[in-house]
Design a protein around this motif. Structure first.
Motif, mmCIF file in Angstrom:
data_model
loop_
_atom_site.group_PDB
_atom_site.id
_atom_site.type_symbol
_atom_site.label_atom_id
_atom_site.label_comp_id
_atom_site.label_asym_id
_atom_site.label_seq_id
_atom_site.Cartn_x
_atom_site.Cartn_y
_atom_site.Cartn_z
ATOM 1 N N ARG A 69 11.750 16.728 8.523
ATOM 2 C CA ARG A 69 10.540 16.643 9.375
ATOM 3 C C ARG A 69 10.879 16.287 10.806
ATOM 4 N NH1 ARG A 69 6.160 16.491 5.941
ATOM 5 N NH2 ARG A 69 6.761 16.159 3.785
ATOM 6 N N ALA A 94 7.329 -0.299 3.285
ATOM 7 C CA ALA A 94 8.386 0.723 3.283
ATOM 8 C C ALA A 94 7.775 2.128 3.320
ATOM 9 C CB ALA A 94 9.242 0.560 2.037
ATOM 10 N N ALA A 95 8.610 3.054 3.742
ATOM 11 C CA ALA A 95 8.321 4.498 3.660
ATOM 12 C C ALA A 95 7.102 4.954 4.460
ATOM 13 C CB ALA A 95 8.183 4.926 2.190
ATOM 14 N N CYS A 96 6.786 4.245 5.534
ATOM 15 C CA CYS A 96 5.672 4.684 6.393
ATOM 16 C C CYS A 96 6.114 5.809 7.335
ATOM 17 C CB CYS A 96 5.146 3.517 7.231
ATOM 18 S SG CYS A 96 4.294 2.263 6.264
ATOM 19 N N GLY A 97 7.437 5.966 7.492
ATOM 20 C CA GLY A 97 7.943 7.017 8.377
ATOM 21 C C GLY A 97 8.629 6.486 9.632
ATOM 22 N N LYS A 98 9.080 5.239 9.593
ATOM 23 C CA LYS A 98 9.741 4.634 10.772
ATOM 24 C C LYS A 98 10.937 5.454 11.248
ATOM 25 C CE LYS A 98 10.623 0.961 8.372
ATOM 26 N NZ LYS A 98 9.787 1.303 7.223
ATOM 27 N N THR A 99 11.841 5.762 10.291
ATOM 28 C CA THR A 99 13.082 6.452 10.662
ATOM 29 C C THR A 99 12.770 7.847 11.210
ATOM 30 O OG1 THR A 99 14.213 5.188 8.962
ATOM 31 C CG2 THR A 99 15.377 7.103 9.794
ATOM 32 N N THR A 100 11.816 8.510 10.581
ATOM 33 C CA THR A 100 11.422 9.850 11.032
ATOM 34 C C THR A 100 10.815 9.777 12.439
ATOM 35 O OG1 THR A 100 10.845 10.283 8.719
ATOM 36 C CG2 THR A 100 10.110 11.904 10.324
ATOM 37 N N ASP A 115 18.087 -1.133 10.196
ATOM 38 C CA ASP A 115 17.514 -1.390 8.872
ATOM 39 C C ASP A 115 18.714 -1.569 7.938
ATOM 40 O OD1 ASP A 115 16.279 -1.511 6.463
ATOM 41 O OD2 ASP A 115 15.023 0.257 6.744
ATOM 42 N N ASN A 143 0.844 7.582 10.893
ATOM 43 C CA ASN A 143 1.675 8.695 10.415
ATOM 44 C C ASN A 143 1.131 9.214 9.084
ATOM 45 O OD1 ASN A 143 3.933 10.407 10.532
ATOM 46 N ND2 ASN A 143 5.165 9.026 9.286
ATOM 47 N N LYS A 144 1.633 10.353 8.686
ATOM 48 C CA LYS A 144 1.263 10.971 7.408
ATOM 49 C C LYS A 144 -0.232 11.256 7.315
ATOM 50 C CE LYS A 144 5.153 9.048 4.833
ATOM 51 N NZ LYS A 144 5.657 8.598 3.555
HETATM 52 N N1 LIG Z 1 4.211 12.731 8.858
HETATM 53 C C1 LIG Z 1 4.750 12.777 7.643
HETATM 54 N N2 LIG Z 1 4.155 13.487 6.661
HETATM 55 C C2 LIG Z 1 4.675 13.541 5.425
HETATM 56 N N3 LIG Z 1 5.816 12.915 5.043
HETATM 57 C C3 LIG Z 1 6.444 12.205 5.969
HETATM 58 C C4 LIG Z 1 5.961 12.072 7.313
HETATM 59 N N4 LIG Z 1 6.809 11.268 8.003
HETATM 60 C C5 LIG Z 1 7.794 10.916 7.142
HETATM 61 N N5 LIG Z 1 7.577 11.476 5.922
HETATM 62 C C6 LIG Z 1 8.422 11.338 4.722
HETATM 63 O O1 LIG Z 1 8.229 10.039 4.180
HETATM 64 C C7 LIG Z 1 9.453 9.550 3.623
HETATM 65 C C8 LIG Z 1 9.797 8.218 4.268
HETATM 66 O O2 LIG Z 1 10.066 8.452 5.635
HETATM 67 P P1 LIG Z 1 11.052 7.501 6.449
HETATM 68 O O3 LIG Z 1 12.346 7.367 5.761
HETATM 69 O O4 LIG Z 1 11.048 8.011 7.842
HETATM 70 O O5 LIG Z 1 10.221 6.153 6.326
HETATM 71 P P2 LIG Z 1 10.704 4.673 6.626
HETATM 72 O O6 LIG Z 1 9.467 3.936 7.011
HETATM 73 O O7 LIG Z 1 11.825 4.702 7.580
HETATM 74 O O8 LIG Z 1 11.195 4.224 5.202
HETATM 75 P P3 LIG Z 1 12.010 2.869 4.854
HETATM 76 O O9 LIG Z 1 11.001 1.767 4.859
HETATM 77 O O10 LIG Z 1 12.598 3.143 3.510
HETATM 78 O O11 LIG Z 1 13.030 2.693 5.938
HETATM 79 C C9 LIG Z 1 10.505 10.622 3.900
HETATM 80 O O12 LIG Z 1 10.622 11.434 2.756
HETATM 81 C C10 LIG Z 1 9.904 11.420 5.055
HETATM 82 O O13 LIG Z 1 10.356 12.763 5.088
#
Ligand SMILES: Nc1ncnc2c1ncn2[C@@H]1O[C@H](COP(=O)(O)OP(=O)(O)OP(=O)(O)O)[C@@H](O)[C@H]1O
Ligand SMILES: [Mg+2]
Length: 277
Positions: free
Chosen positions: A60, A99-105, A128, A260-261
């Protein structure tokens, strides 16, 4: 029996030698840091990363693939850089409630979008340390990890790749079990200052851990100028956003909340980015 004793003695010596070499390496690197002064970093000397269109699509990385999905990142970039320049801020943390809100993305897309501006040099750092993931997102495994850089064991370039001319990305190969001590340490603060002095980025983006998972961020936020809070539509609760925003505001300047998302983005309102200006 003599052979056994000799083998044991040899093993003891080898263990001693390897224990010394780790400590020695840190000491040697620290001595070089202390006596070497600041050598300016040459961005173009760092290994170049290429990201295939397939990986960009899969991860993404809309800021790379372009099109209408890149627009929200360009808008986020423009607002963030304007606010940061006005305030004289250079270090931006990207965090979230859970977790997994999309920070890294978001951090990577924002970094790519910022670095497309010719006069903006960007350093993106994975702090992280419990669950480092930036290396997987960009498909690169560095020689050394960023946590080793923060511990003073090696220079930034050993954990870093260059993407284009304006973006450096420092990642980790392995997690750290209890990273709070490292993240909160004076040495980390000093090393970040040295990195900035040597590599002179205009903006440094820190990809952080989630706020509700640990206290890793609490002590580290003193190292940044401002932060973005990334929330995931349909999974982060308003109560969590509210509580984290309040906590974050005690630790640093809150630049805004990125929603996000979103399945149904309101394009007229700038796609879920709420700026606090
Ligand atoms: N806008 C979006 N729509 C749908 N999926 C998304 C979106 N942004 C990120 N994702 C997906 O959500 C998942 C988690 O994204 P990411 O690793 O960026 O989150 P994170 O907050 O960094 O997670 P962590 O807390 O584990 O570090 C990944 O599979 C990513 O591809
Ligand atoms: Mg992440």
């Amino acid at each position: 029996m003599e052979k056994l004793e000799a083998a044991l003695a040899k093993a003891r010596e080898a263990r001693k030698a390897s224990a010394i070499s780790v400590g020695d390496e840190i000491t040697r690197h620290e001595q070089e840091r202390a006596h070497g002064g600041v050598r300016q970093g040459d961005w173009l000397s760092l290994p170049e990363l290429t990201i295939s269109p397939e990986l960009a699509q899969q991860q993404r990385l809309a800021a790379l693939t372009g099109g209408k999905d890149a627009t929200p990142y360009d808008m986020l970039r423009s607002r963030a850089i304007r606010l940061m320049k006005e305030a004289g801020w250079k270090r931006l943390a990207v965090t979230s409630p859970n977790a997994a809100c999309g920070k890294t993305t978001v951090a990577m897309n924002l970094a790519v979008s910022l670095a497309r501006q010719q006069d903006t040099k960007v350093l993106l750092i994975d702090v992280d340390l419990r669950r480092p993931a930036l290396n997987k997102l960009i498909g690169h495994h560095p020689k050394r990890s960023l946590h080793e850089v923060l511990a003073g064991a090696c220079p930034l370039e050993d954990a870093t790749v260059r993407f284009g001319t304006n973006l450096l990305i420092a990642t980790n190969n392995s997690p750290v079990r209890q990273p709070a001590e490292l993240l909160h340490s004076t040495r980390t603060r000093e090393i970040l200052a040295e990195i900035e002095e040597r590599w002179k980025p205009d903006v440094t983006i820190f990809d952080m851990s989630p706020m509700l998972a640990s206290d890793d961020n609490v002590g580290f936020m003193g190292n940044v100028d401002c932060a973005l809070l990334v929330a995931a539509a349909e999974s982060t609760t308003l109560a969590n956003i509210d509580a984290c925003e309040k906590e974050l505001a005690q630790l640093t300047n809150v630049l805004g909340v990125v929603l996000n998302k979103c399945r149904y983005p309101d394009e007229s309102a700038g796609y879920g980015y709420e700026a606090y200006d």
